[in-house]
Design a protein around this motif. Sequence first.
Motif, short mmCIF file in Angstrom:
data_model
loop_
_atom_site.label_atom_id
_atom_site.label_comp_id
_atom_site.label_asym_id
_atom_site.label_seq_id
_atom_site.Cartn_x
_atom_site.Cartn_y
_atom_site.Cartn_z
N UNK A 46 55.99 33.03 30.34
CA UNK A 46 56.68 31.85 30.83
C UNK A 46 57.69 32.31 31.88
N UNK A 47 57.72 31.61 32.99
CA UNK A 47 58.62 31.93 34.09
C UNK A 47 59.50 30.73 34.40
N UNK A 48 60.69 31.02 34.90
CA UNK A 48 61.61 29.96 35.30
C UNK A 48 61.99 30.15 36.76
N UNK A 49 62.36 29.02 37.37
CA UNK A 49 62.88 29.05 38.74
C UNK A 49 64.36 28.72 38.67
N UNK A 50 65.14 29.45 39.45
CA UNK A 50 66.58 29.20 39.55
C UNK A 50 66.91 28.79 40.97
N UNK A 51 67.84 27.87 41.07
CA UNK A 51 68.38 27.46 42.37
C UNK A 51 69.89 27.49 42.21
N UNK A 77 52.08 23.63 32.21
CA UNK A 77 53.48 23.22 32.02
C UNK A 77 54.36 23.48 33.24
N UNK A 78 53.82 23.28 34.42
CA UNK A 78 54.63 23.41 35.63
C UNK A 78 55.49 22.17 35.79
N UNK A 79 56.79 22.38 35.94
CA UNK A 79 57.70 21.28 36.23
C UNK A 79 58.89 21.82 37.00
N UNK A 80 59.28 21.06 38.01
CA UNK A 80 60.52 21.33 38.74
C UNK A 80 61.39 20.09 38.56
N UNK A 81 62.64 20.31 38.23
CA UNK A 81 63.58 19.21 38.03
C UNK A 81 63.53 18.25 39.21
N UNK A 82 63.56 16.96 38.89
CA UNK A 82 63.44 15.92 39.91
C UNK A 82 64.43 16.12 41.06
N UNK A 83 65.63 16.59 40.76
CA UNK A 83 66.68 16.76 41.78
C UNK A 83 66.44 17.98 42.67
N UNK A 84 65.47 18.85 42.30
CA UNK A 84 65.24 20.08 43.05
C UNK A 84 63.85 20.13 43.70
N UNK A 86 60.76 19.56 46.33
CA UNK A 86 60.66 19.59 47.78
C UNK A 86 61.33 20.79 48.42
N UNK A 87 61.76 21.75 47.61
CA UNK A 87 62.42 22.96 48.13
C UNK A 87 61.53 24.19 48.08
N UNK A 88 60.29 24.03 47.63
CA UNK A 88 59.38 25.16 47.55
C UNK A 88 59.41 25.89 46.21
N UNK A 89 60.17 25.38 45.25
CA UNK A 89 60.25 26.06 43.96
C UNK A 89 58.94 26.00 43.18
N UNK A 90 58.23 24.88 43.26
CA UNK A 90 56.94 24.77 42.59
C UNK A 90 55.96 25.79 43.11
N UNK A 91 55.92 25.93 44.43
CA UNK A 91 55.04 26.93 45.04
C UNK A 91 55.43 28.34 44.61
N UNK A 92 56.73 28.62 44.56
CA UNK A 92 57.18 29.94 44.10
C UNK A 92 56.76 30.19 42.66
N UNK A 93 56.88 29.18 41.81
CA UNK A 93 56.47 29.34 40.41
C UNK A 93 54.97 29.60 40.30
N UNK A 94 54.17 28.86 41.05
CA UNK A 94 52.72 29.07 41.02
C UNK A 94 52.39 30.48 41.50
N UNK A 95 53.01 30.93 42.56
CA UNK A 95 52.77 32.29 43.06
C UNK A 95 53.14 33.34 42.01
N UNK A 96 54.25 33.12 41.32
CA UNK A 96 54.68 34.04 40.27
C UNK A 96 53.66 34.09 39.14
N UNK A 97 53.19 32.91 38.72
CA UNK A 97 52.18 32.85 37.66
C UNK A 97 50.87 33.49 38.11
N UNK A 98 50.46 33.22 39.34
CA UNK A 98 49.24 33.82 39.86
C UNK A 98 49.33 35.35 39.86
#
Length: 142
Positions: A46-51, A77-84, A86-98
């Motif tokens: 499991x990975x997390x994104x921080x902003x 279970x990919x989710x980025x907080x609604x307030x965050x 459009x900043x590329x965090x989802x793509x970063x998470x997918x790349x990390x998982x890949x």
Amino acid sequence: MTRACRTFGDTDIESLVKLMRQLGYEHSNESLQFNISQVRKQGGEVFVAEDGGHVCGCISAILDVRMAAGVCGEIVSLVVDEAHRGKGLGKQLVNTAENYLKQHTKKIRVRANVTRADAHEFYAALGFCEIKTQKIFRKSVA
């Protein structure tokens, strides 16, 4: 602000409970911690994104083994907080998982509920191709 992806740590649990709620899943800290331990027990992570030092997204990278299809990595279970978003965090998470899954298999899949049209577009833009439509059946055995 600094944006980064890293492996989940126990102190992230409350943030992940809130994120799972945005996906429509209710968890206590304990129930989600149990699920994460099971993901890891079966070779996933499991990975997390921080902003700006705040956890605002997560993803699971799991391994699925089928008799016919063999080993396949799966992003769940990919989710980025609604307030965050459009900043590329989802793509970063997918790349990390890949990157994690590439160490274990050459095939990676993702499933997205038919109602999540935005997710379908997101994954298609990242190079995932739709290969199958199916129904899922469940039976409680407890």
